[in-house]
Design a protein around this motif. Structure first.
Motif, PDB file in Angstrom:
ATOM      1  N   PRO A  92       0.777  -1.230   0.187  1.00 20.46           N
ATOM      2  CA  PRO A  92      -0.075   0.147   0.095  1.00 20.46           C
ATOM      3  C   PRO A  92       0.825   1.276  -0.071  1.00 20.46           C
ATOM      4  O   PRO A  92       0.109   2.212  -0.299  1.00 20.46           O
ATOM      5  CB  PRO A  92      -0.877  -0.166   1.339  1.00 20.46           C
ATOM      6  N   TRP A  93       2.070   1.370   0.278  1.00 18.81           N
ATOM      7  CA  TRP A  93       3.062   2.421   0.430  1.00 18.81           C
ATOM      8  C   TRP A  93       3.691   2.586  -0.854  1.00 18.81           C
ATOM      9  O   TRP A  93       4.325   3.553  -1.055  1.00 18.81           O
ATOM     10  CB  TRP A  93       4.073   2.197   1.415  1.00 18.81           C
ATOM     11  N   ARG A  94       3.296   1.633  -1.868  1.00 20.94           N
ATOM     12  CA  ARG A  94       3.617   2.094  -3.143  1.00 20.94           C
ATOM     13  C   ARG A  94       2.644   2.374  -4.263  1.00 20.94           C
ATOM     14  O   ARG A  94       1.558   2.017  -3.868  1.00 20.94           O
ATOM     15  CB  ARG A  94       4.581   0.782  -3.915  1.00 20.94           C
ATOM     16  N   THR A  95       3.133   3.129  -5.144  1.00 24.54           N
ATOM     17  CA  THR A  95       1.786   3.367  -6.282  1.00 24.54           C
ATOM     18  C   THR A  95       1.708   2.212  -6.916  1.00 24.54           C
ATOM     19  O   THR A  95       2.324   1.189  -6.868  1.00 24.54           O
ATOM     20  CB  THR A  95       2.310   4.352  -7.009  1.00 24.54           C
ATOM     21  N   VAL A  96       0.821   2.243  -8.021  1.00 28.08           N
ATOM     22  CA  VAL A  96       0.233   1.140  -8.793  1.00 28.08           C
ATOM     23  C   VAL A  96       1.521   0.809  -9.823  1.00 28.08           C
ATOM     24  O   VAL A  96       1.960  -0.343  -9.688  1.00 28.08           O
ATOM     25  CB  VAL A  96      -0.762   1.758  -9.822  1.00 28.08           C
ATOM     26  N   GLY A  97       2.424   1.776 -10.224  1.00 26.06           N
ATOM     27  CA  GLY A  97       3.281   1.471 -10.959  1.00 26.06           C
ATOM     28  C   GLY A  97       4.671   1.056 -10.167  1.00 26.06           C
ATOM     29  O   GLY A  97       5.350   0.186 -10.654  1.00 26.06           O
ATOM     30  N   GLY A  98       4.683   1.443  -8.631  1.00 21.19           N
ATOM     31  CA  GLY A  98       5.613   1.098  -8.009  1.00 21.19           C
ATOM     32  C   GLY A  98       5.631  -0.311  -7.689  1.00 21.19           C
ATOM     33  O   GLY A  98       6.617  -1.137  -7.803  1.00 21.19           O
ATOM     34  N   ASN A  99       4.370  -0.867  -7.490  1.00 24.61           N
ATOM     35  CA  ASN A  99       4.169  -2.296  -7.129  1.00 24.61           C
ATOM     36  C   ASN A  99       4.613  -3.238  -8.511  1.00 24.61           C
ATOM     37  O   ASN A  99       5.385  -4.190  -8.239  1.00 24.61           O
ATOM     38  CB  ASN A  99       2.801  -2.338  -6.908  1.00 24.61           C
ATOM     39  N   VAL A 100       4.564  -2.630  -9.557  1.00 19.34           N
ATOM     40  CA  VAL A 100       4.851  -3.460 -10.846  1.00 19.34           C
ATOM     41  C   VAL A 100       6.433  -3.211 -11.004  1.00 19.34           C
ATOM     42  O   VAL A 100       7.041  -4.300 -11.357  1.00 19.34           O
ATOM     43  CB  VAL A 100       4.261  -2.823 -12.288  1.00 19.34           C
ATOM     44  N   GLU A 101       6.921  -2.317 -10.720  1.00 16.95           N
ATOM     45  CA  GLU A 101       8.276  -2.089 -11.018  1.00 16.95           C
ATOM     46  C   GLU A 101       9.041  -2.905  -9.897  1.00 16.95           C
ATOM     47  O   GLU A 101      10.243  -3.412 -10.447  1.00 16.95           O
ATOM     48  CB  GLU A 101       8.760  -0.605 -10.614  1.00 16.95           C
ATOM     49  N   LEU A 102       8.478  -2.985  -8.743  1.00 14.08           N
ATOM     50  CA  LEU A 102       9.300  -3.979  -7.588  1.00 14.08           C
ATOM     51  C   LEU A 102       9.323  -5.528  -8.265  1.00 14.08           C
ATOM     52  O   LEU A 102      10.232  -5.805  -8.193  1.00 14.08           O
ATOM     53  CB  LEU A 102       8.491  -3.738  -6.225  1.00 14.08           C
ATOM     54  N   GLY A 129      -2.062   4.809 -17.915  1.00 16.77           N
ATOM     55  CA  GLY A 129      -2.165   6.264 -17.349  1.00 16.77           C
ATOM     56  C   GLY A 129      -2.158   6.175 -15.905  1.00 16.77           C
ATOM     57  O   GLY A 129      -2.737   7.110 -15.331  1.00 16.77           O
ATOM     58  N   MET A 130      -2.330   5.001 -15.286  1.00 18.01           N
ATOM     59  CA  MET A 130      -2.754   4.892 -13.828  1.00 18.01           C
ATOM     60  C   MET A 130      -1.370   4.488 -12.770  1.00 18.01           C
ATOM     61  O   MET A 130      -1.402   4.351 -11.627  1.00 18.01           O
ATOM     62  CB  MET A 130      -3.723   3.886 -13.528  1.00 18.01           C
ATOM     63  N   ALA A 131      -0.189   4.641 -13.693  1.00 16.18           N
ATOM     64  CA  ALA A 131       0.949   4.176 -12.544  1.00 16.18           C
ATOM     65  C   ALA A 131       1.234   5.019 -11.612  1.00 16.18           C
ATOM     66  O   ALA A 131       1.557   4.485 -10.532  1.00 16.18           O
ATOM     67  CB  ALA A 131       2.238   4.399 -13.721  1.00 16.18           C
ATOM     68  N   HIS A 132       0.682   6.110 -11.475  1.00 18.26           N
ATOM     69  CA  HIS A 132       0.921   6.868 -10.333  1.00 18.26           C
ATOM     70  C   HIS A 132      -0.234   7.319  -9.259  1.00 18.26           C
ATOM     71  O   HIS A 132       0.010   7.878  -8.366  1.00 18.26           O
ATOM     72  CB  HIS A 132       1.215   8.613 -10.806  1.00 18.26           C
ATOM     73  N   ARG A 133      -0.869   6.528  -9.373  1.00 17.61           N
ATOM     74  CA  ARG A 133      -2.288   6.223  -8.534  1.00 17.61           C
ATOM     75  C   ARG A 133      -1.737   5.476  -7.427  1.00 17.61           C
ATOM     76  O   ARG A 133      -0.962   4.579  -7.216  1.00 17.61           O
ATOM     77  CB  ARG A 133      -3.658   5.690  -9.111  1.00 17.61           C
ATOM     78  N   ARG A 134      -2.452   5.846  -6.145  1.00 15.96           N
ATOM     79  CA  ARG A 134      -2.082   5.279  -5.034  1.00 15.96           C
ATOM     80  C   ARG A 134      -3.124   3.977  -4.802  1.00 15.96           C
ATOM     81  O   ARG A 134      -4.250   3.910  -5.382  1.00 15.96           O
ATOM     82  CB  ARG A 134      -2.462   6.129  -3.725  1.00 15.96           C
TER      83      ARG A 134
END
Length: 258
Positions: A92-102, A129-134
């Motif tokens: 939850p502390w990562r963005t949508v894109g952050g979860n995928v990037e991990l 277009g939703m990579a930066h959403r929480r």
């Protein structure tokens, strides 16, 4: 991406939990071979061992007896398969894109390629277009789409899904079924999907394995002759062939659970 070396083979597989008088055999014996590129649905009543088989395929557990092999070797957790669970299990502390990037990082995708690959994966699951959403800003269905994108991040030969749509409303569930069916066809990745729904099994599977009540064994193995692409999903669900298959699976699940 798949090849003959990606064949899944279960030989005389049984799995027990506990020991001594408290031991419970959850599944087995099971003998099963899955050809590369197949979409196999494991269907049966609650408690029949479907999720146990999936964990064995993922390498999260080892069989008490018998062997599980993918391409001639035991599965390695996080390497042999991408896995989607009933709950998205996102950070939850990562963005949508952050979860995928991990996930891309763990998959050892070079840093300079991660942003492009992240966008490709999000586009594939309908989240452009939703990579930066929480995570808390998106719906449950969208969170499960992120989980699917994350599981697809590593180029594993196997895609495993454990009742991923069980907690979703009917409309969202149907849309995600359509997405997973399409993603599987596009990627060519071998897919094993766990469900207790005859509807879901009939719509998704190129092969349906009905499991008996515990300890789960193969009660019925049904090849599916419905088109995998080039057909409108709603038309497929309305077709007589789909109706007959759904009814056959439903009868088999009830009989196997009796």
């Amino acid at each position: 991406m798949s090849s003959r070396s990606d064949v899944i083979a279960l030989q005389s597989v049984s799995h027990r939990y506990g020991s001594g008088r408290n031991a419970v055999t959850a599944v087995g014996p099971v003998d099963l071979t899955v050809e590369p590129g197949s979409f196999v649905v494991l269907v049966g009543a609650s408690g029949c061992g479907k999720s146990t088989l999936l964990r064995l395929l993922a390498g999260f557990e080892s069989p008490t007896q018998g062997s599980v092999e993918i391409g001639g070797a035991p599965p390695t957790p996080g390497v042999s398969a991408g896995v989607v669970f009933q709950q998205p299990r996102l950070f939850p502390w990562r963005t949508v894109g952050g979860n995928v990037e991990l996930a891309l990082t763990y998959a050892k995708v070079p840093r300079e390629r991660r942003a492009e690959r992240r966008e490709q994966l999000l586009d594939r699951v309908g989240l452009s277009g939703m990579a930066h959403r929480r995570i808390w800003e998106i719906s449950g269905g969208q969170q499960q789409r992120v989980a699917i994108a994350r599981a697809l991040a590593a180029e594993t030969p196997l895609f495993l899904l454990d009742e991923p749509f069980a907690a979703l409303d009917a409309l969202t569930r149907e849309r995600l079924q359509e997405d997973v069916r399409a993603v599987s066809a596009e990627s060519g990745r071998t897919t094993v999907f766990v469900t207790h729904s005859a509807d879901e099994a009939a719509f998704l599977g190129s092969r349906i394995i009905v499991l008996s009540r515990r300890p789960g064994q193969v009660a019925l193995d049904i090849p599916v002759d419905l088109p995998r692409s080039g057909v409108d999903p709603d038309e497929l669900r309305r077709s007589p062939e789909y109706g007959r298959l759904r009814a056959e699976v439903g009868r088999a699940v009830k009989a196997a659970a009796a």
